[in-house]
Design an enzyme around this catalytic site. Structure first.
Site, mmCIF file in Angstrom:
data_model
loop_
_atom_site.group_PDB
_atom_site.id
_atom_site.type_symbol
_atom_site.label_atom_id
_atom_site.label_comp_id
_atom_site.label_asym_id
_atom_site.label_seq_id
_atom_site.Cartn_x
_atom_site.Cartn_y
_atom_site.Cartn_z
ATOM 1 N N ARG A 1 55.176 41.774 26.783
ATOM 2 C CA ARG A 1 54.687 40.181 27.052
ATOM 3 C C ARG A 1 55.689 39.447 28.058
ATOM 4 O O ARG A 1 55.834 38.212 28.164
ATOM 5 C CB ARG A 1 54.970 39.399 25.700
ATOM 6 C CG ARG A 1 54.012 40.014 24.597
ATOM 7 C CD ARG A 1 53.788 38.928 23.522
ATOM 8 N NE ARG A 1 52.781 39.327 22.570
ATOM 9 C CZ ARG A 1 53.451 39.871 21.398
ATOM 10 N NH1 ARG A 1 54.958 39.610 21.174
ATOM 11 N NH2 ARG A 1 52.652 40.275 20.374
ATOM 12 N N LYS B 1 51.678 34.266 41.655
ATOM 13 C CA LYS B 1 50.432 34.851 41.287
ATOM 14 C C LYS B 1 50.569 36.378 41.232
ATOM 15 O O LYS B 1 51.126 37.081 42.396
ATOM 16 C CB LYS B 1 49.546 34.453 42.282
ATOM 17 C CG LYS B 1 48.647 33.125 42.361
ATOM 18 C CD LYS B 1 47.511 32.800 42.949
ATOM 19 C CE LYS B 1 46.915 31.454 42.926
ATOM 20 N NZ LYS B 1 45.716 31.519 43.870
ATOM 21 N N GLU C 1 47.798 34.257 57.460
ATOM 22 C CA GLU C 1 48.119 33.578 56.310
ATOM 23 C C GLU C 1 49.111 32.209 56.815
ATOM 24 O O GLU C 1 49.068 31.321 56.049
ATOM 25 C CB GLU C 1 48.881 34.364 55.255
ATOM 26 C CG GLU C 1 48.072 35.299 54.628
ATOM 27 C CD GLU C 1 47.064 34.876 53.770
ATOM 28 O OE1 GLU C 1 46.866 33.674 53.317
ATOM 29 O OE2 GLU C 1 46.402 36.022 53.008
ATOM 30 N N LYS D 1 54.696 26.706 51.621
ATOM 31 C CA LYS D 1 53.922 27.368 50.363
ATOM 32 C C LYS D 1 54.894 27.085 49.286
ATOM 33 O O LYS D 1 54.206 26.520 48.056
ATOM 34 C CB LYS D 1 53.862 28.836 50.492
ATOM 35 C CG LYS D 1 53.312 29.562 49.285
ATOM 36 C CD LYS D 1 52.489 30.480 49.441
ATOM 37 C CE LYS D 1 51.807 31.145 48.105
ATOM 38 N NZ LYS D 1 50.889 32.225 48.057
ATOM 39 N N GLU E 1 47.137 25.648 40.246
ATOM 40 C CA GLU E 1 46.134 25.366 41.241
ATOM 41 C C GLU E 1 45.071 24.426 40.619
ATOM 42 O O GLU E 1 43.753 24.922 40.704
ATOM 43 C CB GLU E 1 45.535 26.775 41.128
ATOM 44 C CG GLU E 1 44.947 27.045 42.558
ATOM 45 C CD GLU E 1 44.591 28.575 42.817
ATOM 46 O OE1 GLU E 1 44.249 29.262 41.806
ATOM 47 O OE2 GLU E 1 44.473 28.835 43.924
ATOM 48 N N ARG F 1 47.408 23.354 45.503
ATOM 49 C CA ARG F 1 47.384 24.849 45.691
ATOM 50 C C ARG F 1 45.989 25.611 46.310
ATOM 51 O O ARG F 1 45.970 26.446 46.942
ATOM 52 C CB ARG F 1 47.911 25.576 44.517
ATOM 53 C CG ARG F 1 48.289 27.046 44.709
ATOM 54 C CD ARG F 1 49.004 27.582 43.896
ATOM 55 N NE ARG F 1 49.398 28.820 44.067
ATOM 56 C CZ ARG F 1 50.378 29.667 43.363
ATOM 57 N NH1 ARG F 1 50.913 29.271 42.430
ATOM 58 N NH2 ARG F 1 50.376 30.991 43.773
ATOM 59 N N ASN G 1 43.776 28.831 49.644
ATOM 60 C CA ASN G 1 42.612 29.737 49.505
ATOM 61 C C ASN G 1 41.512 29.586 50.711
ATOM 62 O O ASN G 1 40.643 30.130 50.823
ATOM 63 C CB ASN G 1 41.777 29.566 48.326
ATOM 64 C CG ASN G 1 42.743 29.864 47.023
ATOM 65 O OD1 ASN G 1 43.240 30.921 46.946
ATOM 66 N ND2 ASN G 1 42.612 28.901 45.944
ATOM 67 N N HIS H 1 39.775 32.279 52.046
ATOM 68 C CA HIS H 1 39.865 33.252 51.128
ATOM 69 C C HIS H 1 38.565 33.546 50.282
ATOM 70 O O HIS H 1 38.321 34.830 49.819
ATOM 71 C CB HIS H 1 40.982 33.164 50.195
ATOM 72 C CG HIS H 1 42.173 33.549 50.603
ATOM 73 N ND1 HIS H 1 42.935 32.935 51.769
ATOM 74 C CD2 HIS H 1 42.987 34.723 50.344
ATOM 75 C CE1 HIS H 1 44.013 33.441 52.006
ATOM 76 N NE2 HIS H 1 44.161 34.371 50.998
ATOM 77 N N HIS I 1 37.645 37.451 50.666
ATOM 78 C CA HIS I 1 37.650 38.199 49.452
ATOM 79 C C HIS I 1 36.179 38.815 49.387
ATOM 80 O O HIS I 1 36.179 40.179 49.199
ATOM 81 C CB HIS I 1 37.854 37.447 48.182
ATOM 82 C CG HIS I 1 39.243 37.127 47.801
ATOM 83 N ND1 HIS I 1 39.692 36.383 47.018
ATOM 84 C CD2 HIS I 1 40.449 37.593 48.615
ATOM 85 C CE1 HIS I 1 40.855 36.133 47.030
ATOM 86 N NE2 HIS I 1 41.448 37.032 47.999
ATOM 87 N N HIS J 1 43.678 42.470 54.490
ATOM 88 C CA HIS J 1 43.196 41.342 54.106
ATOM 89 C C HIS J 1 43.381 40.023 54.969
ATOM 90 O O HIS J 1 42.700 39.231 54.955
ATOM 91 C CB HIS J 1 44.428 40.977 52.729
ATOM 92 C CG HIS J 1 44.514 39.737 52.139
ATOM 93 N ND1 HIS J 1 43.384 39.248 51.503
ATOM 94 C CD2 HIS J 1 45.424 38.577 52.107
ATOM 95 C CE1 HIS J 1 43.476 38.209 51.007
ATOM 96 N NE2 HIS J 1 44.858 37.857 51.432
#
Lengths: 337, 337
Positions: B105, B127, B169, B205, B215, B219, B223, B226, B230, B243
């Site tokens: 956990r 993330k 980025e 960032k 998010e 935030r 993206n 993205h 993606h 990427h």
């Protein structure tokens, strides 16, 4: 009744209507779904409702079953605004909760617990997870539900053996946190005061979790009987005792260790035995191989390299003890071998 | 240099000694480990140090690789007081971070990012996750590191193509959040001002994440490029563009959509193109099947049933747009088909 100690509401009483603007994926198991899935679906008001039924039993609380739940969530294309709803015992809520924790980095999740153990313990506090080859709940996350709906009516169909196993988790909390509750459990037959007994147990757990969600210290008390109990379950490959039964044996082992270390007097230990006795929670158990059993104890997730034990110091209080010499633990295990 | 905007320190500069009282499991990949694992191990002072090397590449950011890391953690019997340390690019830190999130956990985790993309983006913000059959990062958790060590010296061995992909980025953040940084990137050649360029990007960032970790809105700007990016990666089965390259194409698609919707003027769009051009980040790309591509867009994890897009409104600001009619998106895709 509404318990609002935590960041989410815990309702106790007849299941109310459940309303969502988005989608809901109900996760249940092969025992509970035939009994209650339709009844629950009638109560849900949502844009779309899906269901996924997993095979019942602790032995299925694993990666393969988890992947099945996630697959259904992807097929339903749940977004982060949608909801996963667990209908079942601790296996279902632990597994569905973990799926909710890691699906798209976390979506909301609610619980309708249908076993006594889940109602008084597993559904409260946000622990989720699955078992693996190394042990119980070793893969998981803290992912608190958004709401918990505890309806004692579900317990009418619960097998007696499972009902009694759930009582072990109530006794656990009484011993570690609340002498008054211990006295209450000794005085009032649970079958006649069930809703109140559940509510008291939930209230204790909610208070403990509110004070120590991430298990820095106080919440550790909830693991009383669990270090030994988890090892028993693992040793039996999750196919012998029910979880609550293993915890009951684990509490007696912990008591024996506490007495041996001079932390607990024998009178208190006997009082705990007597309460376990009332609910048929004393079992014959033999540790098949104490060296192997000790090794399993060392793998429990709360541990460093040596096992740590929650040991009662009197009824209503406990200590967390590390660095117990291996031979002391072995001597206790010998009396179970 | 130390950036302390978040709950964990981000060090920028030559790698300092890393000290732990407990155990450390270093996770690296088959490209980075031969170059830097020994160098890192020399810097670590801990009770025991283990290492686990995963196969390099986005295509291995999956459940099987994750299970290998967890297996090593169990074999090392890491406790919650121990540490997982990622040495590598975004794939390594996303995957090791997710392993750290769900092992018992959650145990602590630190990052030594070795690619530009990981240094300026992936290592900051907590993330973590893996890819699955449904798309990128669809299984994961928010699990912030305890520390990030950004040493630009690692970039000396980074292939030029990967270095440039990382710049995408940086440009992304300039376009959505910081016009001054955009001007800076246009003015100062990165190869001569690398540490400062990285530090500026990390600072942006960190500020964005500090204001909106989960998010909710701000935030989301990260993206930009993205949602399209993606989909490109998935359509190419993670074996075509890097990427950052896919994000560069995705930014141009987002710009085209923003211009079509009247949100962005063509002059700003051309300025972004020009900056991408400077770093060889304009690519020939053809969408093989625009209907299939649109379907992939709808599966992205930030979406409800329709794709949501981060669209720049000028250099230094963006809007999150939902409910764009499918035909508008299709028209943009047609210009790439």
């Amino acid at each position: 009744m509404l318990i609002n100690t935590l960041n989410y509401p815990i309702y106790i009483g007849a299941l109310p209507p459940i309303t969502h603007t988005g989608k809901v994926l109900v996760v249940s198991d092969s025992v509970v779904a035939p009994l209650y899935l339709d009844k629950l679906l009638e109560k849900i008001n949502a844009s779309q409702v899906f269901s996924h039924v997993i095979p019942a039993g602790e032995v299925h609380k694993n990666q393969a079953t988890l992947e099945g739940v996630l697959e259904s969530a992807f097929e339903a294309n749940l977004s982060r605004a949608d909801c996963m709803l667990a209908l079942g015992g601790g296996v279902v809520s632990d597994l569905a909760g973990f799926a909710g924790a890691i699906y798209k980095r976390g979506i909301s999740f609610e619980i309708v617990p249908t076993t006594l153990l889940a109602q008084v313990d597993a559904s409260i506090g946000g622990k989720t997870g699955i078992n693996n080859a190394y042990g119980k709940n070793l893969i998981g996350a803290f992912h608190p539900p958004k709401a918990v709906y505890i309806d004692p009516n579900f317990l009418q169909t619960l097998p007696t053996r499972e009902f009694k196993a759930g009582i072990a988790e109530m006794i656990k909390k009484a011993v570690c946190f609340d002498r008054d509750y211990f006295e209450w459990l000794r005085t009032y037959p649970l079958d006649q005061h069930l809703e109140l007994g559940i509510a008291k147990s939930v209230a204790i757990k909610a208070q403990v979790v509110a004070q120590d969600e991430k298990e820095a210290h106080l919440r550790m008390g909830l693991n009383y009987g669990h270090t030994f109990g988890h090892a028993i379950e693992k040793e039996q490959n999750y196919q012998g005792f029910l979880h609550g039964e293993a915890v009951a044996v684990g509490m007696q082992m912990a008591n024996a260790l506490a007495v041996k270390l001079g932390l607990l007097d024998t009178h208190a230990s006997e009082q705990i035995d007597a309460l376990l006795e009332i609910y048929d929670l004393r079992f014959d158990y033999q540790v098949p191989n104490i060296e192997a059993f000790y090794k399993i104890l060392c793998m429990d997730k709360k541990n460093m390299d040596r096992p740590r034990f929650v040991l009662p110091t009197r009824i209503g209080d406990f200590r967390l003890i590390e660095d117990i010499p291996q031979n002391m633990v072995m001597e206790v295990l010998k009396t179970w071998s």
